[in-house]
Enzyme design. Structure first.
Site, short mmCIF file in Angstrom:
data_model
loop_
_atom_site.label_atom_id
_atom_site.label_comp_id
_atom_site.label_asym_id
_atom_site.label_seq_id
_atom_site.Cartn_x
_atom_site.Cartn_y
_atom_site.Cartn_z
CE1 TYR A 66 -3.13 -2.93 0.27
CE2 TYR A 66 -3.47 -2.44 2.58
CZ TYR A 66 -3.75 -3.20 1.47
OH TYR A 66 -4.66 -4.22 1.56
N PRO A 216 -15.90 -4.38 2.42
CG PRO A 216 -15.70 -3.61 4.62
CD PRO A 216 -14.89 -3.93 3.39
CG LEU A 217 -18.63 -0.19 3.87
CD1 LEU A 217 -18.26 1.18 4.41
CD2 LEU A 217 -20.00 -0.61 4.36
N GLY A 218 -18.30 -2.41 -0.53
CA GLY A 218 -18.33 -2.40 -1.98
C GLY A 218 -17.05 -1.93 -2.64
N GLY A 219 -16.10 -1.41 -1.86
CA GLY A 219 -14.83 -0.99 -2.43
C GLY A 219 -14.98 0.24 -3.30
CG PHE A 220 -11.98 1.10 -5.97
CD1 PHE A 220 -11.43 2.18 -5.31
CD2 PHE A 220 -11.22 -0.06 -6.10
CE1 PHE A 220 -10.14 2.12 -4.79
CE2 PHE A 220 -9.93 -0.13 -5.59
CZ PHE A 220 -9.40 0.97 -4.93
CB THR A 221 -18.40 -0.45 -7.42
OG1 THR A 221 -17.42 -0.38 -8.45
CG2 THR A 221 -19.79 -0.24 -8.01
N PRO A 222 -19.41 1.55 -4.50
CG PRO A 222 -19.37 3.66 -3.56
CD PRO A 222 -19.06 2.93 -4.82
CG LEU A 223 -22.32 -2.62 -0.79
CD1 LEU A 223 -22.58 -3.08 0.63
CD2 LEU A 223 -22.41 -3.81 -1.74
#
Length: 290
Positions: A66, A216-223
């Site tokens: 990172y 857990p929240l969709g990463g680069f594509t939010p849920l």
């Protein structure tokens, strides 16, 4: 560094001989855009790390890839000497290129170098837990993990690693790793909309092995989901809070590592993960990814 303990949602879980809070912190977002280079706000990055520990979080997830090296160096600057209760989890098996890609680096010599790089950048003599990153940037890929995993077992036997896990792994690779040496966690992509590991999570829970969902929240594509929005509206909460709360209530072996570069957002995530969900809510949410 002194810490003040705060009741965190989900309680604790035991990784081998290490007890950690089920609500942890993922450090990936502390690096620059696309996880490359330094943060725009270095002082803010240091502040959120200190806030995480002050709030009682004892599980921080990172990787020397990172930045590269950026998040590990921030963790060391912010928190070293580390509190006795803090466990830092890192991963190896990929590096970075000048274009921001994630080239595979799983040859024995690559892994040995990455382990020593993590030890140096974090200022440690022993790494608490190392996940072997498999597959590629597009997800898990089939194939044997024997050679790279056995290399990490050798380094564990040399006293450089306490515990092992796998990341971005297929169910078959999880089984192969367990046939070679004990693992204490599996770290895969999983959230309300991506439920491919449901059966694996349940089997790991039975065997006392943690499952750590990344993105857990969709990463680069939010849920995004109408059912998620409806539950959030009934609960008078943000959809992302509902998504975190669902994960903690999905199975006791799920450990959360949502990332943020903001202390205020970190506190919001903690509050959201503790949101109580009714049976009606859980039924509606369970249908999203199936």
């Amino acid at each position: 560094m002194s810490t003040r303990s705060l009741p965190l949602p989900g309680g604790t879980w035991t990784l081998g001989d290490m007890t950690v809070t089920r609500f942890g912190y993922g450090a990936m977002q502390l690096a620059g855009p696309w996880v490359m280079g330094p943060p725009a706000d270095r002082e803010g990055a240091l502040a959120v790390l200190r806030e995480a520990v002050d709030l009682g979080i004892t599980h921080i997830d990172t990787s020397d890839a990172y930045g590269p090296r950026v998040t590990n160096e921030l963790i060391r600057e912010a928190l070293h000497p580390y509190p006795e209760s803090l466990r830092i989890v890192t991963k190896v098996g990929a590096t970075r290129d000048a274009q921001g890609g994630w080239p595979i680096a799983r040859r024995p010599e690559d892994l040995r170098r990455q382990i020593h790089d993590n030890l140096t950048s974090l200022g440690l003599d022993v790494l608490d837990l190392v996940n072997l990153r498999l597959g590629n940037a597009e997800g898990p890929r089939p194939g044997s993990l024997a050679e790279p995993f056995e290399t990490l077992v050798e380094l564990q036997q040399q006293g450089l690693i306490r515990h092992l896990g796998v990341s971005n792994a297929t169910e078959e690779q999880v089984g192969e790793a367990r046939s070679i040496a004990p693992i204490v966690c599996v770290q895969n992509m999983y959230n309300l909309a991506h439920r491919h590991d449901d059966k694996l999570i349940d089997r790991l829970a039975t065997d006392g092995i943690a499952y750590v969902p990344y993105f857990p929240l969709g990463g680069f594509t939010p849920l995004q989901s109408s059912a998620l929005s409806a539950v959030a509206a009934r609960s008078k909460a943000a959809p992302m809070s509902v998504a975190l709360a669902w994960l903690l209530q999905r199975s006791p072996n799920i450990l959360l590592i949502p990332g943020t570069s903001s202390p205020a957002h970190l506190r919001e995530n903690i509050a959201g993960a503790g949101l109580p969900l009714s049976d009606e809510d859980l039924t509606a949410l369970d249908d999203i990814g199936r």
